[in-house]
Write a protein that holds these residues in place. Structure first.
Motif, PDB file in Angstrom:
ATOM      1  N   TYR A   1     -23.579 -59.152 -24.398  1.00  0.00           N
ATOM      2  CA  TYR A   1     -24.284 -60.394 -24.086  1.00  0.00           C
ATOM      3  C   TYR A   1     -23.330 -61.526 -23.744  1.00  0.00           C
ATOM      4  N   ASP A   2     -22.238 -61.710 -24.531  1.00  0.00           N
ATOM      5  CA  ASP A   2     -21.344 -62.838 -24.283  1.00  0.00           C
ATOM      6  C   ASP A   2     -19.882 -62.502 -24.536  1.00  0.00           C
ATOM      7  N   SER A   3     -19.537 -61.200 -24.596  1.00  0.00           N
ATOM      8  CA  SER A   3     -18.166 -60.788 -24.838  1.00  0.00           C
ATOM      9  C   SER A   3     -17.521 -60.360 -23.530  1.00  0.00           C
ATOM     10  N   ILE A   4     -16.174 -60.237 -23.577  1.00  0.00           N
ATOM     11  CA  ILE A   4     -15.440 -59.772 -22.412  1.00  0.00           C
ATOM     12  C   ILE A   4     -14.485 -58.676 -22.842  1.00  0.00           C
ATOM     13  N   ARG A   5     -14.054 -57.888 -21.844  1.00  0.00           N
ATOM     14  CA  ARG A   5     -13.071 -56.863 -22.102  1.00  0.00           C
ATOM     15  C   ARG A   5     -11.951 -56.974 -21.078  1.00  0.00           C
ATOM     16  N   PHE A   6     -10.838 -56.375 -21.399  1.00  0.00           N
ATOM     17  CA  PHE A   6      -9.641 -56.468 -20.579  1.00  0.00           C
ATOM     18  C   PHE A   6      -9.293 -55.054 -20.130  1.00  0.00           C
ATOM     19  N   PRO A   7      -9.675 -54.677 -18.912  1.00  0.00           N
ATOM     20  CA  PRO A   7      -9.637 -53.263 -18.517  1.00  0.00           C
ATOM     21  C   PRO A   7      -8.244 -52.719 -18.176  1.00  0.00           C
ATOM     22  N   SER A   8      -7.301 -53.567 -17.821  1.00  0.00           N
ATOM     23  CA  SER A   8      -5.995 -53.064 -17.386  1.00  0.00           C
ATOM     24  C   SER A   8      -5.040 -53.050 -18.578  1.00  0.00           C
TER      25      SER A   8
END
Length: 367
Positions: A248-255
């Motif tokens: 809903y309001d989180s982020i992720r760092f894919p690299s």
């Protein structure tokens, strides 16, 4: 009557051969009071043979009124003298047919007869047999128990009889040879309590027969031993860049640039603690201005709870980008989770190396 005739009469009389009839020309009827005189006065028959005198010389011997007793018929049998089992019943008769009179003889024989009788079988109450021999002791050494038994079959009770009362089993304490007391061998060492760094191992031993002796003490010493163990050096660190929304309001760092210990999950953006200790955590987000939006804010979260805010407000309308960052020190336990969330205006975050997330273990906890 001559002497010879009288002798013949008396011989016949005492031999029982004379009952009634004609003796030497004298007609005498048995039971009558007509005496065969003069033979009745010979040899004192009234005293010598009273029974013959009653038959032949009743009048001469003054026996005309004498009546010997005679039995009546037997009466009915009486009741059995028991209420169950084998007993006796009886019946009587009377000496009144006729009754003896004027010195006559009583009836000869028994006045009463008895006979066995059988009523319903009596109830049989149960009785105990003797005790069996004591069984073996339950313990091969030290204190144990022995048992013996008895059965209710002496005799067995009938269906309407009483059972045996009391116990069919008896127990007693038995003491055999004294048991040896001492430690058994040590077990093997357990695995190390940590997967990295310094931990502990344990081994144990048991005391043989510690409670079976009333004289010997229990084993002396410790049942457990510990030793330190060292596995590979503990390390945990990661660095990841880029941006992608998550939930809903989180982020992720894919690299992912570094993932020492594989504790960071790029698919969720969550770092999960594997090695407890002290960590430095840093998060940076790159932002750009949008219409009526001049900042984007996020939080470094511990187990979903906001801890450190990432915030920067440049107060202008420059379309160039800017960054917001935050750094903190956390003491983490196993399975604690670090992530970035509670972000506002996520669509204005740069997907570039300006956006990054990292953590590093600086000192593991010692167990």
């Amino acid at each position: 009557m001559g002497i010879l005739t009288g002798l013949v009469f008396l011989v016949l009389l005492f031999q029982g051969r004379y009952t009634h009839g004609f003796i030497l020309g004298t007609n005498v009827t048995q039971g009558s009071c007509e005496d065969a005189t003069p033979t009745c006065d010979l040899f004192d028959i009234c005293q010598q043979n009273v029974e013959k005198a009653k038959e032949l010389c009743r009048k001469y011997c003054n026996l005309c009124d004498v009546i010997d007793g005679s039995w009546s018929v037997w009466g009915s049998w009486g009741r059995c003298d028991v209420t169950c089992g084998n007993g006796t019943k009886s019946r009587v008769r009377s000496c009144n047919n006729p009754a003896p009179a004027h010195g006559g003889d009583d009836c000869q024989g028994a006045k009463e007869q008895t006979s066995t009788c059988v009523v319903n079988p009596c109830p049989v109450n149960g009785g105990w047999s003797g005790w069996s021999l004591w069984g073996s002791c339950s313990s091969s050494c030290g204190i144990g128990m022995q048992r013996r038994d008895r059965t209710c079959d002496n005799p067995l009770s009938s269906k309407d009889g009483n059972p045996c009362f009391g116990d069919s089993v008896d127990n007693r304490i038995c003491t055999d040879v004294q048991c040896p007391v001492g430690w058994n061998s040590w077990s093997g060492w357990t695995s190390c309590s940590v997967t990295c760094g310094t931990g502990l191992q344990r081994r144990y031993r048991s005391c043989q027969n510690p409670m079976t002796s009333l004289i010997n003490d229990s084993c002396s010493g410790d049942p457990t031993q510990f030793q330190t163990c060292t596995d590979k050096a503990c390390s945990s660190a990661f660095t990841a860049t880029g941006y992608a929304p998550y939930g809903y309001d989180s982020i992720r760092f894919p690299s992912v640039i570094l993932n020492e210990g594989n504790d960071y999950n790029s698919a969720t953006g969550v770092f999960t603690c594997r090695v407890p200790g002290l960590y430095i955590v840093t998060a940076t987000i790159g932002n750009f201005f949008g219409w009526n939006v001049d900042y984007v804010a996020c939080y470094i979260q511990l187990n979903g709870s906001n801890k450190l805010r990432l915030y920067h407000d440049p107060q202008g309308d420059d379309l160039d980008g800017y960054t917001s960052s935050s750094t903190g020190t956390f003491r983490l336990q196993v399975n604690d989770r670090i992530s970035v969330g509670s972000c506002s205006s996520r669509e204005f975050i740069y997907n570039s190396t300006m956006t990054s997330f990292s953590a590093v273990l600086i000192r593991p906890d010692q167990i």
